[in-house]
Scaffold this active site. Structure first.
Site, PDB file in Angstrom:
ATOM      1  CE  LYS A  80       6.144   0.206   2.425  1.00 25.97           C
ATOM      2  NZ  LYS A  80       7.539   0.398   1.940  1.00 25.97           N
ATOM      3  CE  LYS A 108       5.692  -1.997  -0.546  1.00 29.97           C
ATOM      4  NZ  LYS A 108       6.984  -1.397  -0.933  1.00 29.97           N
ATOM      5  CG  ASP A 143      10.239  -2.220   0.797  1.00 31.58           C
ATOM      6  OD1 ASP A 143      10.981  -2.310   1.794  1.00 31.58           O
ATOM      7  OD2 ASP A 143       9.197  -1.544   0.787  1.00 31.58           O
TER       8      ASP A 143
END
Length: 253
Positions: free
Chosen positions: A193, A161, A98
Site C-alpha cells: 500500500k 504500507k 492499518d
C-alpha cells in the site's frame, strides 16, 4: 492503456481516506457516500476507529471495505492499548486494520518489540487483512526499509504500507521498489500500500508500473495493492470524465 482506463484501475485500488484531526461523524458518512458514488467503487474507506460503526451503518453489506488505524500516527503506543483499540474496532465492524509499526523501536534495534506488536494485532485480526505501516520516509536508508519489510512479513503482515501521511517524507518509488522486492521473495502472498503524497494520475501510474514490472501484469488487484490517498480521488474521477464533488475528501494522505 488510456488515461481513463488507468484511472478506473487506480480508483478500484483506492483506500479513500479521512484521517484529519477534525474529522467528524458526518464527514465519515460523506466519505462513504463518495466511496460508492464515483465512476468506480473504491476498495475501502479508511478512517479513525471512533467512526468505524458510523461507516458500517452507512455502507451496510456493500463491497466497499472499512479500514481503520491503530498505534497511529506516532507508532509508539504500548501494546496493550493497541490490542484493546484493535479489538474494539473489529467489534464495531472494521474489515481491515492499518497498524503503525513501532518503527522508532525498530531503528533502535528493538526488533522483538516491533515483531510482538504485529504478531499480537494479527492474532486479533484472524483472516481480516493487517496492513503494517512502516513509515519509510523516516528511515536512514533503503537497507532499513528492507529490514522493516522482512520483519513485518515474518510477524504476520498481509500488506506492507509506506507511510502514515503525517510526516514530512511519505511514499517514494525507491522505497516501494525495495518493498516489492521483499514481497517477491516472500513465501506467502503479501500486498503493498503506497500512501502519502500520491495526488495525480501520473503518481498512480508510476507505482502501478513498478508493481507490474516486479510482480507481473495483473498482480495489482484490491487483494494485493492499495493506494492510501485522499487527494488522488478527484484526479482519478476527472481523468475518467466524471464530476468531482464540491468538497473533496480530507486528510493528510
Amino acid at each position: 492503456m488510456s488515461d481513463a482506463d488507468l484511472a478506473r484501475r487506480s480508483l478500484a485500488l483506492l483506500d479513500l481516506t479521512d484521517l484529519a484531526e477534525d474529522a467528524t461523524a458526518e464527514g465519515a458518512r460523506e466519505l462513504c457516500r463518495r466511496a460508492l458514488s464515483g465512476p468506480v467503487p473504491v476498495a475501502a474507506v479508511c478512517l479513525w476507529p471512533r467512526f468505524v460503526a458510523v461507516a458500517r451503518e452507512a455502507l451496510g453489506d456493500r463491497a466497499v471495505r472499512i479500514a481503520t488505524v491503530v498505534n497511529f500516527p506516532a507508532g509508539d503506543t504500548p501494546v496493550a492499548p493497541v490490542i484493546r483499540e484493535t479489538d474494539e474496532a473489529l467489534e464495531a465492524g472494521a474489515d481491515e486494520i492499518d497498524l503503525v509499526l513501532p518503527w522508532r523501536a525498530l531503528l533502535a534495534g528493538q526488533t522483538t518489540t516491533a515483531s510482538a506488536m504485529i504478531g499480537n494485532v494479527k492474532m486479533r485480526c484472524g483472516e481480516r487483512p493487517l496492513k503494517v505501516i512502516l513509515e519509510t520516509g523516516e528511515y536512514p536508508d533503503l537497507d532499513k526499509v528492507r529490514e522493516a519489510s522482512e520483519l513485518a512479513i515474518a510477524a504476520g503482515a498481509d500488506f506492507i504500507k509506506t507511510s502514515t501521511g503525517k510526516t514530512t517524507h511519505a511514499a517514494s518509488i525507491p522505497a516501494v521498489r525495495t518493498m516489492l522486492g521483499v514481497i517477491a521473495q516472500a513465501e506467502r502472498p503479501v500486498g503493498i500500500k503506497p500512501s502519502g503524497g500520491i495526488r495525480t494520475l501520473a503518481d498512480a501510474k508510476g507505482y502501478l508500473d513498478l508493481a507490474d514490472a516486479i510482480m507481473g501484469p495483473g498482480w495489482a488487484t484490491p487483494a494485493t495493492f492499495r493506494f492510501g490517498a485522499s487527494g488522488l480521488y478527484g484526479a482519478l474521477v476527472e481523468a475518467i470524465g466524471g464530476t468531482v464533488p464540491a468538497s473533496p475528501p480530507r486528510g493528510s494522505y
